[in-house]
Design a protein around this motif. Structure first.
Motif, short mmCIF file in Angstrom:
data_model
loop_
_atom_site.label_atom_id
_atom_site.label_comp_id
_atom_site.label_asym_id
_atom_site.label_seq_id
_atom_site.Cartn_x
_atom_site.Cartn_y
_atom_site.Cartn_z
N ASP A 200 5.07 -40.05 5.32
CA ASP A 200 4.27 -39.09 6.08
C ASP A 200 4.76 -38.97 7.51
O ASP A 200 4.71 -37.89 8.12
CB ASP A 200 2.80 -39.53 6.10
CG ASP A 200 2.12 -39.30 4.75
OD1 ASP A 200 2.67 -38.54 3.93
OD2 ASP A 200 1.05 -39.91 4.51
N ALA A 201 5.27 -40.07 8.06
CA ALA A 201 5.72 -40.06 9.45
C ALA A 201 6.99 -39.25 9.66
O ALA A 201 7.16 -38.60 10.69
CB ALA A 201 5.92 -41.49 9.95
N VAL A 202 7.89 -39.27 8.68
CA VAL A 202 9.19 -38.62 8.88
C VAL A 202 9.36 -37.32 8.09
O VAL A 202 10.33 -36.58 8.30
CB VAL A 202 10.37 -39.57 8.53
CG1 VAL A 202 10.32 -40.81 9.39
CG2 VAL A 202 10.35 -39.95 7.05
N GLY A 203 8.43 -37.02 7.18
CA GLY A 203 8.59 -35.81 6.38
C GLY A 203 9.79 -35.93 5.46
O GLY A 203 10.07 -37.00 4.92
N VAL A 261 12.90 -25.33 15.17
CA VAL A 261 11.83 -26.26 14.79
C VAL A 261 11.04 -25.70 13.61
O VAL A 261 10.66 -26.43 12.70
CB VAL A 261 10.90 -26.53 15.99
CG1 VAL A 261 9.73 -27.43 15.56
CG2 VAL A 261 11.65 -27.18 17.14
N LEU A 262 10.79 -24.39 13.63
CA LEU A 262 10.07 -23.76 12.52
C LEU A 262 10.78 -24.03 11.20
O LEU A 262 10.15 -24.42 10.20
CB LEU A 262 9.96 -22.25 12.75
CG LEU A 262 9.46 -21.44 11.55
CD1 LEU A 262 8.01 -21.79 11.24
CD2 LEU A 262 9.62 -19.95 11.80
N ARG A 263 12.09 -23.81 11.15
CA ARG A 263 12.83 -24.00 9.90
C ARG A 263 12.78 -25.45 9.45
O ARG A 263 12.70 -25.74 8.26
CB ARG A 263 14.27 -23.53 10.09
CG ARG A 263 14.37 -22.00 10.20
CD ARG A 263 15.67 -21.53 10.76
NE ARG A 263 15.64 -20.09 11.01
CZ ARG A 263 16.31 -19.49 11.98
NH1 ARG A 263 17.09 -20.19 12.79
NH2 ARG A 263 16.22 -18.18 12.14
N GLY A 269 8.20 -29.34 4.39
CA GLY A 269 7.01 -29.16 3.57
C GLY A 269 5.76 -28.74 4.30
O GLY A 269 4.67 -28.70 3.69
N GLU A 270 5.85 -28.45 5.59
CA GLU A 270 4.67 -27.96 6.30
C GLU A 270 4.28 -26.59 5.78
O GLU A 270 5.13 -25.72 5.57
CB GLU A 270 4.94 -27.89 7.81
CG GLU A 270 5.02 -29.23 8.50
CD GLU A 270 3.69 -29.98 8.49
OE1 GLU A 270 2.64 -29.31 8.52
OE2 GLU A 270 3.69 -31.21 8.45
N ILE A 275 1.02 -24.14 10.12
CA ILE A 275 1.82 -23.88 11.32
C ILE A 275 1.19 -22.77 12.14
O ILE A 275 1.07 -22.86 13.37
CB ILE A 275 3.26 -23.51 10.92
CG1 ILE A 275 3.97 -24.71 10.29
CG2 ILE A 275 4.05 -23.01 12.14
CD1 ILE A 275 5.31 -24.39 9.67
N LEU A 276 0.78 -21.70 11.45
CA LEU A 276 0.13 -20.58 12.15
C LEU A 276 -1.14 -21.05 12.86
O LEU A 276 -1.42 -20.65 13.99
CB LEU A 276 -0.20 -19.48 11.16
CG LEU A 276 -0.87 -18.23 11.74
CD1 LEU A 276 0.10 -17.50 12.67
CD2 LEU A 276 -1.35 -17.30 10.64
N GLY A 277 -1.90 -21.94 12.19
CA GLY A 277 -3.13 -22.46 12.80
C GLY A 277 -2.85 -23.22 14.07
O GLY A 277 -3.59 -23.10 15.07
#
Length: 371
Positions: A200-203, A261-263, A269-270, A275-277
């Protein structure tokens, strides 16, 4: 996944069928090096890990030396040059090892010539080909060149009794097992909660996972069982950090950083709506902080009114200065439109969010001063 060609001699490798990198490591400890290895795939961290395993085995052999290793780049290299390197004798009598990085960049004609060598390789040497960006099974049309090279090399390598190591980007469900294997290599174990806390910490950032395990090994002294509390103490939550990076880059008008960062977040898995929220929450904070500041309220009054941490208030004040009130209103409208578009599903999540970030960072939303 490591695929071994039928007839290679599974007893020689120590296991049969499909194998992962841990099994490759075990096989390398049990047997001699193969004459050819194809390391191919999208995941850079796995490619480097596979290469490290092969090289560690090669350099541990009697008479081995780094002087016995030739390193070439695919771009500009020729099949004749690569084959000649495998036939060059070692000064110390050890096995000759030739590593060709970015083998997908070999000219098409040279790839065909090299394939002939791969079908009948020199048994006293080891040739390692790295194909970045795609494995034999990759279907992404953007990776067509690399996938074609990987597929062609795979057939030739396996015809010659070699080994193909496919290094695809792992799925989320595979990460706990990978984390456990990495911990085991460092002499550590972990309970279920510890493993999931680490993931969970590193995705899905494998490089980040490897670095996190190294930190834990130092923290634990090279032995012991890792618990969730140990992960919380040692490993930063990189996904949370990435969200902050995204909101900060967006508010500061840095489109390039925001898109990067978005990509990464989407790859890890976000969810797009999550992200929009976060973006919406951040821009609303800026609007609220700006409105109170324009009424003459100071940082402490704003903190009390909005219930924000003093650091958040200070950063929000700094970022809000880049926007006019009208600009922030347009940004919030753009966020609302994106929410409807994401739920409508006409465009991919990535494309929709990329368009939004271009608006928020000074494109069509045009909210920032001096832009």
């Amino acid at each position: 996944m490591v695929l071994f060609a039928p007839g290679y001699g599974l007893e020689y490798l120590g296991a049969g069928g499909d194998m992962d990198l841990v099994q490759l490591g075990k096989a390398l400890k049990k047997g001699e090096l193969a004459s050819t290895y194809l390391l191919a795939g999208e995941e850079e961290a796995l490619l480097e890990r596979a290469l490290k395993q092969v090289m560690a085995r090669a350099l541990s052999a009697k008479g081995a030396s780094d002087l016995s290793v030739s390193r070439l780049e695919g771009k500009g290299a020729s099949a004749a040059e690569i084959e000649a390197a495998t036939r060059t004798g070692s000064l110390f009598g050890g096995r000759r090892v030739v590593v060709v990085r970015d083998a997908q960049q070999l000219a098409a004609a040279e790839q065909k010539k090299l394939a002939e060598y791969l079908k009948q390789p020199l048994r006293g040497a080891t040739l390692v080909l790295l194909v970045r960006g795609a494995g034999p099974g990759t279907r992404d049309p953007k990776a067509g060149k690399a996938a074609s090279a990987a597929k062609s090399f795979q057939k030739a390598v396996e015809a010659g009794g070699g080994v193909t190591v496919d290094c695809p980007r792992p799925k989320a469900r595979d990460l706990p097992r990978l984390a456990e294997e990495l911990l085991t290599e460092q002499g550590l174990s972990a309970d279920r909660d510890g493993l999931h806390a680490l993931v969970d910490a590193v995705g899905e950032d494998l490089t980040g996972l490897m670095q996190a395990v190294e930190k834990l090994a130092l923290y634990m002294g090279g032995s012991g069982s890792v618990a969730a509390a140990d992960v919380a103490q040692v490993v930063a939550d990189t996904r949370s950090e990435s969200i902050f990076e995204l909101t900060d880059a967006t508010a500061e008008g840095d489109a390039s950083s925001a898109l990067g960062v978005l990509r990464r977040l989407l790859r890890d898995g976000e969810g797009a709506l999550g992200i929009l929220g976060q973006l919406t929450r951040h821009l609303r904070n800026l609007a609220a902080v700006q409105a109170l500041a324009r009424r003459g309220q100071g940082q402490e009054e704003i903190r009390e009114a909005l219930g924000l941490h003093p650091f958040v208030v200070k950063k929000s004040l700094d970022q809000a200065r880049r926007f006019t009130p009208e600009g922030l209103t347009r940004c919030l409208q753009a966020l609302a439109e994106s929410d409807r578009a994401l739920k409508g599903g006409r465009l991919s999540d990535e494309v929709q969010l990329e368009r939004l970030l271009l608006q928020l960072t000074g494109g069509r939303a045009g909210g920032q001063r001096g832009r």
